[in-house]
Design a protein around this motif. Sequence first.
Motif, PDB file in Angstrom:
ATOM      1  N   SER A  57       0.828  -1.210   0.000  1.00 42.38           N
ATOM      2  CA  SER A  57       0.000   0.000   0.000  1.00 42.38           C
ATOM      3  C   SER A  57       0.861   1.259   0.000  1.00 42.38           C
ATOM      4  CB  SER A  57      -0.956  -0.005   1.190  1.00 42.38           C
ATOM      5  OG  SER A  57      -0.222   0.002   2.390  1.00 42.38           O
ATOM      6  N   THR A  60       2.537   3.440  -4.248  1.00 41.81           N
ATOM      7  CA  THR A  60       1.318   3.885  -4.923  1.00 41.81           C
ATOM      8  C   THR A  60       1.564   4.402  -6.325  1.00 41.81           C
ATOM      9  OG1 THR A  60       1.563   6.056  -3.943  1.00 41.81           O
ATOM     10  CG2 THR A  60       0.165   4.473  -2.763  1.00 41.81           C
ATOM     11  N   LYS A  64      -2.585   9.152  -5.444  1.00 42.60           N
ATOM     12  CA  LYS A  64      -3.050   9.383  -4.078  1.00 42.60           C
ATOM     13  C   LYS A  64      -3.211   8.043  -3.373  1.00 42.60           C
ATOM     14  CE  LYS A  64      -6.773  11.730  -4.426  1.00 42.60           C
ATOM     15  NZ  LYS A  64      -7.911  12.613  -4.283  1.00 42.60           N
ATOM     16  N   GLN A  65      -3.059   8.035  -2.071  1.00 40.02           N
ATOM     17  CA  GLN A  65      -3.014   6.799  -1.278  1.00 40.02           C
ATOM     18  C   GLN A  65      -4.260   5.931  -1.460  1.00 40.02           C
ATOM     19  OE1 GLN A  65      -0.489   5.691   0.508  1.00 40.02           O
ATOM     20  NE2 GLN A  65      -1.470   3.970   1.486  1.00 40.02           N
ATOM     21  N   ASP A  66      -5.447   6.505  -1.377  1.00 36.19           N
ATOM     22  CA  ASP A  66      -6.664   5.693  -1.425  1.00 36.19           C
ATOM     23  C   ASP A  66      -7.425   5.857  -2.735  1.00 36.19           C
ATOM     24  OD1 ASP A  66      -6.262   4.610   1.096  1.00 36.19           O
ATOM     25  OD2 ASP A  66      -7.175   6.332   2.083  1.00 36.19           O
ATOM     26  N   SER A  67      -6.713   6.082  -3.818  1.00 37.88           N
ATOM     27  CA  SER A  67      -7.388   6.257  -5.101  1.00 37.88           C
ATOM     28  C   SER A  67      -7.606   4.900  -5.771  1.00 37.88           C
ATOM     29  CB  SER A  67      -6.567   7.164  -6.014  1.00 37.88           C
ATOM     30  OG  SER A  67      -5.372   6.521  -6.379  1.00 37.88           O
ATOM     31  N   TRP A  68      -8.431   4.926  -6.803  1.00 41.36           N
ATOM     32  CA  TRP A  68      -8.742   3.707  -7.541  1.00 41.36           C
ATOM     33  C   TRP A  68      -7.498   3.179  -8.258  1.00 41.36           C
ATOM     34  CZ3 TRP A  68      -8.886   2.288 -12.740  1.00 41.36           C
ATOM     35  CH2 TRP A  68      -9.574   1.090 -12.999  1.00 41.36           C
ATOM     36  N   SER A  70      -4.408   3.601  -7.369  1.00 46.18           N
ATOM     37  CA  SER A  70      -3.521   3.025  -6.355  1.00 46.18           C
ATOM     38  C   SER A  70      -3.951   1.609  -5.995  1.00 46.18           C
ATOM     39  CB  SER A  70      -3.529   3.910  -5.105  1.00 46.18           C
ATOM     40  OG  SER A  70      -2.809   3.291  -4.070  1.00 46.18           O
ATOM     41  N   LEU A  71      -5.245   1.374  -5.922  1.00 44.94           N
ATOM     42  CA  LEU A  71      -5.769   0.041  -5.634  1.00 44.94           C
ATOM     43  C   LEU A  71      -5.406  -0.944  -6.745  1.00 44.94           C
ATOM     44  CD1 LEU A  71      -7.670  -1.842  -3.945  1.00 44.94           C
ATOM     45  CD2 LEU A  71      -9.464  -1.078  -5.491  1.00 44.94           C
TER      46      LEU A  71
END
Length: 133
Positions: A57, A60, A64-68, A70-71
């Motif tokens: 996690s 990235t 951004k850390q919690d972006s789509w 990044s996922l």
Amino acid sequence: MGHGDLVLLPLTDITPITKEGRTMDFIFSCMALGIFAWLLALLGTLPVCTYTNNALSKTTCGCKQDSWLSLVWTFALFLIICLPLSFVACSVLLGGPMAAFEALHCCLVLPSIAKGPSPARLSPQSSSSAAPS
């Protein structure tokens, strides 16, 4: 298709035909599924899973850390790098000793099997079956 095949791939063409055999097949299949699920849960609680999740996690790819994106990046890293490496590690740890034992078994047992029993004494051919020279 066999009864009780959890992955829908029969191991053999022979399946239980009696009521008792099908019952035992079902019970053993349920036990195998339970053992598999328990092992997965046990492996999921190991600290290496948390460390791997945290490390993946953090990478990235500049998103951004919690972006789509990044996922998707984290998932791709997991599929392309982490899963193959863990498969190789498990194969070496679990299959290595078994392969070594089988190699030792082949070296010690197969030569004696290949020799076979000593051949029976060959009786001399009769003159009627021998080809004239």
